[in-house]
Design an enzyme around this catalytic site. Structure first.
Site, PDB file in Angstrom:
ATOM      1  N   PRO A   2       0.814  -1.209   0.000  1.00  0.00           N
ATOM      2  CA  PRO A   2       0.000   0.000   0.000  1.00  0.00           C
ATOM      3  C   PRO A   2       0.850   1.263   0.000  1.00  0.00           C
ATOM      4  O   PRO A   2       1.669   1.461   0.892  1.00  0.00           O
ATOM      5  CB  PRO A   2      -0.812  -0.101   1.292  1.00  0.00           C
ATOM      6  CG  PRO A   2      -0.507  -1.420   1.890  1.00  0.00           C
ATOM      7  CD  PRO A   2       0.713  -1.948   1.248  1.00  0.00           C
ATOM      8  N   GLU A   3       0.676   2.083  -1.009  1.00  0.00           N
ATOM      9  CA  GLU A   3       1.286   3.402  -1.052  1.00  0.00           C
ATOM     10  C   GLU A   3       0.140   4.412  -0.964  1.00  0.00           C
ATOM     11  O   GLU A   3      -0.986   4.014  -0.691  1.00  0.00           O
ATOM     12  CB  GLU A   3       2.121   3.557  -2.335  1.00  0.00           C
ATOM     13  CG  GLU A   3       3.166   2.451  -2.423  1.00  0.00           C
ATOM     14  CD  GLU A   3       3.990   2.460  -3.704  1.00  0.00           C
ATOM     15  OE1 GLU A   3       4.199   3.524  -4.281  1.00  0.00           O
ATOM     16  OE2 GLU A   3       4.425   1.365  -4.118  1.00  0.00           O
TER      17      GLU A   3
END
Length: 274
Positions: A2-3
DNA sequence: CCGTCCTCCTGGCCGC
DNA sequence: TGCGGCCAGGAGGACG
């Protein structure tokens, strides 16, 4: 992993499901994921509180509580926040469970268990150092081309490392850093202070563009990422280089190469990126 | 300030 | 099929 776009998608999917819900019970199955305060204090601190909002800064998610405190989560590589109804089977790799009102459960699941949670705010002066020192986010008013130019000029570092440094820009991870460099035709190994003004301009546009595209496509799903509804993002179909080692460059057809920069796998086009 | 190496961890994948 | 070994990597810390 997850960014910023993935974490934002989690926020968007989470908010309507848990806003106004009260945390009836908290169960911490992996104590070391709680950074602060102690696990018993964390549990008693959140039980009985109502979630009033869900916010995000960089890759951090914060669940605001009705007493002014907030639960802060970092998903790291494989963390996820999921909401299920009480009858549904327990999700895999469940590490923290929040029993909510209205028959719901909020789960913090994590395969590699690098994810963290903490409870802070209110009269507690403790702060998460990483959160406190975050740089400006792409697409925000404070992330200007001049800001990028000034930071890049006074730094002597490979641009890939620069982009991953959350103190300089908040929200980019390995996928979007590689994508931004590809979109701007810049090699990951290029030193920041050797970038031309034109390249800095292209990079500024590229960082905003790849993040905006990621948000529009509800994030990039490779293996583990999913939002609070269990949905995957479809930005993977639009990637220029990440995960495409050995495949042809979409712009020129040359074979994409992979190298290590700052310990991270970095895929780039040896012909387009200079 | 910067680079390098290490740590945390485990599913997935490769080669034998 | 099964097993050893390696890889993925966000962030922080030690050290040069």
């Amino acid at each position: 992993m997850p960014e910023m776009p993935e974490v934002e998608q989690v926020r968007i999917s989470l908010l309507p499901q848990i806003k106004g819900k009260k945390i009836v019970k908290a169960e911490v199955r992996l104590p070391r994921m709680i950074l602060h305060p102690s696990v018993p204090e964390f549990i008693t601190g959140v039980e009985g509180r109502t979630v009033t909002d869900v916010r995000r800064k960089g890759k951090y998610l914060t669940l605001l509580l009705d007493n002014g405190q907030y639960i802060m989560a970092h998903l790291r590589m494989t963390g996820a926040l999921l909401v299920t109804s009480r009858e549904a089977p327990e999700p895999s790799f469940a590490k923290i469970r929040f029993t909510l009102t209205d028959g719901l459960d909020l789960w913090f699941t994590d395969i590699r268990t690098f994810g963290t949670m903490c409870l802070c705010g209110g009269s507690d002066p403790w702060t998460d150092k990483g959160y406190a020192s975050l740089g400006p986010e792409p697409l925000s008013a404070v992330f200007t081309e001049d800001y990028l130019l000034q930071r890049v000029k006074k730094s002597h570092q490979m641009i890939k490392c620069f982009l991953l440094d959350q103190h300089k820009i908040a929200g980019l991870g390995n996928i979007y850093a590689d994508e931004a460099l590809a979109a701007a035709d810049i090699r990951p190994t290029r030193y920041t202070d050797r970038l031309t003004k034109k390249q800095v301009h292209a990079l500024y546009e590229a960082v905003n563009q790849v993040i905006a595209q990621g948000l529009r496509n509800h994030g990039t799903t490779f293996r583990d990422y999913q939002d609070a509804d269990g949905h995957m993002g479809n930005n993977r179909d639009f990637l220029l280089v990440y995960g495409r080692k050995g495949q042809p460059c979409t712009k020129c057809g040359a074979e994409l190469k992979q190298i290590k920069v700052g310990g991270r796998g970095s895929v780039y086009c040896p012909r387009c990126q200079k």
